[in-house]
Design a protein around this motif. Sequence first.
Motif, PDB file in Angstrom:
ATOM      1  N   ILE A 340      41.555  47.851  40.881  1.00 22.15           N
ATOM      2  CA  ILE A 340      42.241  46.561  40.787  1.00 22.15           C
ATOM      3  C   ILE A 340      41.232  45.520  41.229  1.00 22.15           C
ATOM      4  N   LEU A 341      41.017  44.519  40.384  1.00 24.77           N
ATOM      5  CA  LEU A 341      39.941  43.556  40.594  1.00 24.77           C
ATOM      6  C   LEU A 341      40.457  42.292  41.257  1.00 24.77           C
ATOM      7  N   GLY A 342      39.586  41.621  42.009  1.00 20.18           N
ATOM      8  CA  GLY A 342      39.971  40.352  42.612  1.00 20.18           C
ATOM      9  C   GLY A 342      39.253  40.142  43.923  1.00 20.18           C
ATOM     10  N   ASP A 343      39.201  38.883  44.317  1.00 21.02           N
ATOM     11  CA  ASP A 343      38.570  38.521  45.589  1.00 21.02           C
ATOM     12  C   ASP A 343      39.584  37.669  46.335  1.00 21.02           C
ATOM     13  N   GLY A 344      40.335  38.279  47.240  1.00 21.84           N
ATOM     14  CA  GLY A 344      41.384  37.542  47.952  1.00 21.84           C
ATOM     15  C   GLY A 344      42.725  37.625  47.263  1.00 21.84           C
ATOM     16  N   ALA A 345      42.757  37.889  45.963  1.00 22.06           N
ATOM     17  CA  ALA A 345      43.998  38.086  45.211  1.00 22.06           C
ATOM     18  C   ALA A 345      43.655  38.797  43.909  1.00 22.06           C
ATOM     19  N   VAL A 346      44.646  39.451  43.314  1.00 23.21           N
ATOM     20  CA  VAL A 346      44.412  40.196  42.080  1.00 23.21           C
ATOM     21  C   VAL A 346      44.059  39.239  40.938  1.00 23.21           C
ATOM     22  N   THR A 347      42.988  39.582  40.201  1.00 24.49           N
ATOM     23  CA  THR A 347      42.630  38.802  39.007  1.00 24.49           C
ATOM     24  C   THR A 347      42.589  39.673  37.758  1.00 24.49           C
ATOM     25  N   LEU A 370      41.847  44.335  31.852  1.00 25.06           N
ATOM     26  CA  LEU A 370      42.923  43.411  31.500  1.00 25.06           C
ATOM     27  C   LEU A 370      43.012  42.327  32.564  1.00 25.06           C
ATOM     28  N   ALA A 371      43.288  41.094  32.131  1.00 25.65           N
ATOM     29  CA  ALA A 371      43.584  40.029  33.095  1.00 25.65           C
ATOM     30  C   ALA A 371      44.923  40.350  33.748  1.00 25.65           C
ATOM     31  N   ALA A 372      45.014  40.185  35.056  1.00 24.08           N
ATOM     32  CA  ALA A 372      46.274  40.455  35.759  1.00 24.08           C
ATOM     33  C   ALA A 372      46.295  39.670  37.062  1.00 24.08           C
ATOM     34  N   ASP A 373      47.403  39.007  37.333  1.00 28.10           N
ATOM     35  CA  ASP A 373      47.554  38.389  38.651  1.00 28.10           C
ATOM     36  C   ASP A 373      48.601  39.126  39.470  1.00 28.10           C
ATOM     37  N   GLN A 374      49.262  40.110  38.838  1.00 25.93           N
ATOM     38  CA  GLN A 374      50.247  40.925  39.552  1.00 25.93           C
ATOM     39  C   GLN A 374      50.202  42.340  38.980  1.00 25.93           C
TER      40      GLN A 374
END
Length: 444
Positions: A340-347, A370-374
Motif C-alpha cells: 500500500i503506497l503513500g507518505d502519511g496517507a494512502v495514495t 492503482l490510485a487509491a486514497d482508501q
Amino acid sequence: MAHGHQASGIAAGRLPEEDIAANFSDLHAPYAPHEAAVAADRCYFCYDAPCVTACPTDIDIPMFIRQIQTGQPETAARTILGQNILGGMCARVCPTETLCEEVCVRETAEGKPVEIGRLQRYATDTLMAQDVHPFTRAEPTGRRVAVVGAGPAGLSCAHRLAMLGHDVTIFEAKGKPGGLNEFGIAAYKSTDDFAAREVDWLLRIGGISIETGKSLGAGLTLDGLTGGHDAVFLSIGLGGVNALRAPGEDLPGAQDAVEFIAELRQADSLAALAVGRNVVVIGGGMTAVDAAVQSKLLGAENVTIAYRRDRASMPASRFEQDLAAAKGVKLMFNVMPVAILGDGAVTGIELEYTAVQNGRVAGTGERVTLAADQVFKAIGQTLDGAPDGVALEGGKIAVTGAGRTSVAGIWAGGDCASGGDDLTVTAVAEGRDAAMDIHSALTA
C-alpha cells in the motif's frame, strides 16, 4: 487502527443526502399481499423438496409457501420461526441464490426460482407487525445457562433455551446485541433498524437477560461462568482480522472492511460518513462486496474489488458479484497486494498478477499500480482471544456433535466454532441445535 478520515481524498458528503437515502433503500422491496400470492402460486410443493435439504436450518419451505398461498402468512411465519428464530433477518441476508433457490425445481427447469427469501420475509414481517411473540415459555426449570456473544448463534441458542424453561444470561462485548446482523451486514439489506427490532422481538419470550460490555478475559472467565451456571455456550464470533502482510497496511486510509461496515451501520447520518474518491477493497467474500458497494453508494468515484483468484473461486455468490458490477464496482481477478503506497496517507496500491499452481496462489512478477486514497481489507477474520483450556481446530474452537467442546459443560457455535461456513443461517442452526443438546444434558 488508523481510520484515516483526515487522509487526503477521504471526505464526507460526496452526494446529496437524498441521493444517499435512495441508494441505501431496501435492496429487494417487500412483497405486497397480492404479489406474495402470485409468487407462492409458482411453487410445485415438491415432496422431498430439494430446497429444504439446501436450507441449513431445515425450514419446511413447501409447507410455509402453501400457508401463504392459502392466505395464512402468520401460520407460515410460525413454520419458519420454529426452525429459524431469526428467519426475518435470514430472509434479507441469506445467499438464497446459492442455497434454497439454486436447487428450486423452477430454477432447474426455467432459470427462475420461486422467490423463497422474499416469501419468507413477507411471512415473518406480517407476524412481527402484529406485535405478538409466537412462542410461550415452558415452566421454569431452575437451570441457568450463560451465553457469551449476542450474535445470531447466541441469540438463537438463548431463545430456544428460554423457551424450554431455562434462565439465560447473554454476555455481549459490544454496547448492543445483534452481532454481525447489527454491525456487519450491508445497510441496504437491513433497513429501518430491523436487526435491533428483531432482537427486541426475540427477547419477548422472557427468561433472557443481556449484559453488554462484557467479554471473555475482561472480567469474565470461563471458570467463573461454569461455576455460576449449569452450562455455557460460546458464540464469540471472530474478532481478529487477518493481516495483509504488505508494507503500508497501517497507513491512514487503510482500514478493515468490517470496521468500516460497522461504522456505517451505526452512523446517525450516512451523508456525514467519509469515503475515498478512489477505493480499493482486497478480498472476495460478502464483506468485500458489502464494503465496495456501500463505498460506491456513498459517492466514491472509482471502486475496485481486487481478488487473488479467478471469478469462479470468488466466495461471494454470482448474484453478489453482479450486484457489485451493476452498482459500478470494478472486479479485478488474479491480483494480490504487494504494497500500500503513500507518505502519511494512502495514495495508491501496488498489485501483482497471480497464477494458481497446484491449488496455491503464486505471483507472476507482473505488477500494476492503482490510485487509491482508501483501502479496505476484507481477507477474513480470526478467533481473537481463544478461551483458555478449550481445544482448537484450524484456528477455531473444536466442536463435536451439536457444539460440544473439549470441556464438559461448555458448548460453542457460530463463526468461532469449527465446521461452520460463516453464514447467519448456519449460526442460527448451530445455536438452536446446541440449545437442544444443552437441554438434554441438563434434564437427563
